[in-house]
Design a protein around this motif. Structure first.
Motif, short mmCIF file in Angstrom:
data_model
loop_
_atom_site.label_atom_id
_atom_site.label_comp_id
_atom_site.label_asym_id
_atom_site.label_seq_id
_atom_site.Cartn_x
_atom_site.Cartn_y
_atom_site.Cartn_z
N SER A 178 0.81 -1.22 0.00
CA SER A 178 0.00 0.00 0.00
C SER A 178 0.85 1.27 0.00
CB SER A 178 -0.91 0.00 1.23
OG SER A 178 -0.13 -0.05 2.41
N GLN A 180 3.39 4.24 -1.20
CA GLN A 180 3.55 4.95 -2.46
C GLN A 180 4.99 5.43 -2.60
OE1 GLN A 180 -0.80 6.66 -1.62
NE2 GLN A 180 0.17 7.74 -3.31
N TYR A 227 2.00 4.31 5.48
CA TYR A 227 2.00 3.45 4.30
C TYR A 227 0.59 3.30 3.74
CZ TYR A 227 6.73 2.39 5.82
OH TYR A 227 8.04 2.50 6.19
N GLU A 228 -0.34 4.11 4.24
CA GLU A 228 -1.72 4.06 3.75
C GLU A 228 -2.18 5.47 3.38
OE1 GLU A 228 -3.65 1.55 3.19
OE2 GLU A 228 -2.94 -0.14 4.42
N ALA A 231 -5.43 5.89 1.23
CA ALA A 231 -6.66 5.71 2.00
C ALA A 231 -6.91 6.90 2.91
CB ALA A 231 -6.56 4.42 2.83
N ARG A 265 -3.41 3.50 -6.23
CA ARG A 265 -4.27 2.36 -6.54
C ARG A 265 -5.26 2.01 -5.44
NH1 ARG A 265 -1.39 -2.75 -9.02
NH2 ARG A 265 0.43 -2.05 -7.86
N ILE A 266 -4.94 2.37 -4.21
CA ILE A 266 -5.86 2.04 -3.12
C ILE A 266 -6.79 3.22 -2.83
CG2 ILE A 266 -5.97 1.55 -0.65
CD1 ILE A 266 -3.42 -0.19 -1.12
N GLY A 267 -6.25 4.40 -2.80
CA GLY A 267 -7.06 5.56 -2.46
C GLY A 267 -8.05 5.96 -3.55
N HIS A 300 4.97 0.02 -5.87
CA HIS A 300 3.89 -0.40 -4.99
C HIS A 300 2.55 0.22 -5.43
CE1 HIS A 300 7.48 -1.74 -3.10
NE2 HIS A 300 6.88 -2.22 -2.03
N ALA A 301 1.89 1.00 -4.58
CA ALA A 301 0.53 1.46 -4.93
C ALA A 301 0.52 2.59 -5.95
CB ALA A 301 -0.22 1.88 -3.67
#
Lengths: 368, 368
Positions: A178, A180, A227-228, A231, A265-267, A300-301
């Motif tokens: 997760s 970036q 690391y998030e 999100a 990619r996650i957010g 990564h993300a």
């Protein structure tokens, strides 16, 4: 007391009712502010991504001939401003101000760049949302005639950010999927006031123009892992987008793209989900996903860093508006306002997003 | 293309020729921007200085009930904004934006305060010059009608700054006599557009008004010791003052005071000397010298910190304008844009100063 020369939604008219029912602020510029020049300076990793060949300059050395990564980042800012002036056909001395920011403690890159640029300088900090604040304030200053012409500049440097925020860069610590990748690069934009739009629609001078902007409020839904960040930032981005659309009285279909930076990619899907809950259905273009190729590059993300959305805006989004392929862009820079101290003290991550509406030459600035 | 609604010196008219002959920027506000409310929240050391009894609130606990000094500083910002709103007779929800800054890495105090204040927020960094940038940008946004009303807030916290910039605070390291004492406190100012001045002179609404401002350029004369910040900042302050006076076409005698912050005991006479060399003879009032009593308080050369000049402006200078004792103030916030990283890498200290001209109610905004 006349309102004629300034970009009022002003006073009561700025009040937009977001879906939450609260009062918010959106600026509309009576004199659309032209992006007269822009420039991107990309690092070696960024130059091998999907936007290869579109950057104005690529550096192959993370130090750009400097002694430290921090001075290198400062040098990238200088280069970007100088290139943006070249592209705009103006001299550095023609800038009434430079608004700049970066991720280093005390804006280390911007302050040292400003020393060399030698123009009136105001430093901004909004993490990866800094460019949104800079374009908003820069457009407001140009619209009102307080500056004839100014530059907005942002930068980030992977190696400098890595050691400041995380671990010694050479340590090469593992990070979760997760996480970036902080972009190395700088982007600069020369803004100036275009002819008035309200005389019949032409908002150009032949260049893309900033016609409206919404400053974001700080939103924190309790994500505390650095690391998030995607999100963490998604709720702030959704909030600002919903407010901007409501204030402008339009839906997302009014835009060729609503571009966020940098949810990655996650957010990005989280933000789309939050917007659907507020009745706004759209597919976002995210600068953190545009800058790198996840299949070939180990980011990564996706991307992050104050330069990430700047590089994508200068190298990818603005050219689409300049060519006429796109008519209208909502550019939403997103930032995670954490520090090492706040993280180590167990705080969650306050986030912010600032939206800037940019239209192609000849496009009406006013609401649909 | 009309200029009527905005504060143009605009375009060519912003161009001032400083003694160096270069082109510079000064903003003049056609609608003087009233300081509708202001508030100071002072720490225990500050509350025992020469301005004792004049602060709106005094804290006797460096933690203000928080877990950390950083959160305490954030709490001071919140308190200052809330008090300034009270004093202005407006609700927090009536603010179209908050512009805030502090000295912590990534604006830790401002970001966390903004999360609680829940208004559109833009973060500014200019070290101890941050308040100058905030008042300049805030006035520009109000003048143009982009904000009906907004707050500018700054803070610093001695203990949080000490451990971030220098040594663990409890270590109590010795510092040379040229060192300055980072103030603990916060100050906030609620700005809104006053009636137009050009209809005959009244620039009031009964409150002191911001009528002009000059953003500074970054100046670095090579001072590299963080214990010599007054000396480092003096050239930037002198430059901005000289440019502002030239742009306004007035001498220092036009002002009841030219107040710098924070040059302190060493930087203030250096700045006066540099101004004399440029043909400007004046005695400065320095906020770093006003906040503490050097005979009774062990602050070495004087005060510093983003809050220092804010506390003095809110508790001492603005009241003189409000009472009519003073008619015209040139407030020049000065900042040293160093970081621990830049210092440890052996860099000198880039500095900046932003000038804001504030007049008493009823005083003409235009040049003499």
């Amino acid at each position: 007391l006349t309102d004629s020369g300034s970009g009022l939604l002003g006073a009561e008219r700025t009040a937009a009712t977001a879906t939450s029912g609260e009062r918010r602020t959106t600026l509309r510029f009576a004199h659309p502010v032209a992006v007269r020049g822009s420039a991107s300076v990309a690092g070696p990793v960024e130059a091998r991504g999907p936007l290869a060949g579109r950057f104005d300059r690529v550096i192959d050395d993370h130090l750009v001939g400097q002694r430290t990564w921090e001075l290198a980042e400062s040098r990238l800012q200088q280069m970007a401003v100088e290139l943006a002036c070249d592209q705009a056909g103006v001299r550095l001395a023609d800038l009434d101000a430079v608004l700049g920011g970066d991720l280093l403690n005390q804006l280390g890159a911007s302050s040292f760049a400003a020393r060399e640029l030698d123009r009136p300088f105001i430093g901004l900090y909004g993490a990866c949302a800094t460019l949104g604040a800079g374009l908003l304030l820069g457009a407001a200053l140009c619209d009102a005639g307080h500056a004839r012409r100014l530059a907005v500049v942002v930068s980030s440097h992977h190696d400098a950010a890595e050691r400041q925020y995380r671990f010694p860069t050479e340590f090469g610590n593992q990070r979760p999927p997760s996480a970036q990748w902080t972009a190395t690069g700088a982007a600069a934009f020369v803004l100036e006031r275009a002819p008035a739009a309200d005389d019949g629609g032409a908002a150009d001078g032949g260049r893309p123009c900033i016609v409206a902007a919404t400053p974001g409020r700080v939103v924190d839904w309790g994500v505390s892992s650095p690391y998030e960040m995607g999100a963490a930032e998604a709720p702030a981005a959704a909030d600002t987008i919903a407010v901007h659309l409501a204030a402008r009285g339009v839906g997302p279909e009014r835009f060729d793209a609503v571009a966020t930076g940098d949810l990655a990619r996650i957010g990005r899907p989280l933000c789309e989900h939050l917007l659907r809950e507020r009745g706004v259905a759209l597919s976002l273009v995210d600068c953190g996903e545009r800058l790198y190729d996840p299949d070939r590059q180990d980011v990564h993300a996706g991307g992050s860093g104050a330069a990430c959305c700047g590089l994508v805006l200068a190298a990818d989004l603005l050219p689409r508006l300049a060519s006429g392929a796109w008519r209208r862009l909502l550019f939403v820079a997103t930032g995670a306002l954490l520090s090492v101290t706040s993280y180590q003290q167990g705080e969650s991550i306050p986030c912010v997003a600032h939206a800037v509406e940019i239209v192609a030459a000849g496009e009406r600035g006013a609401e649909a």
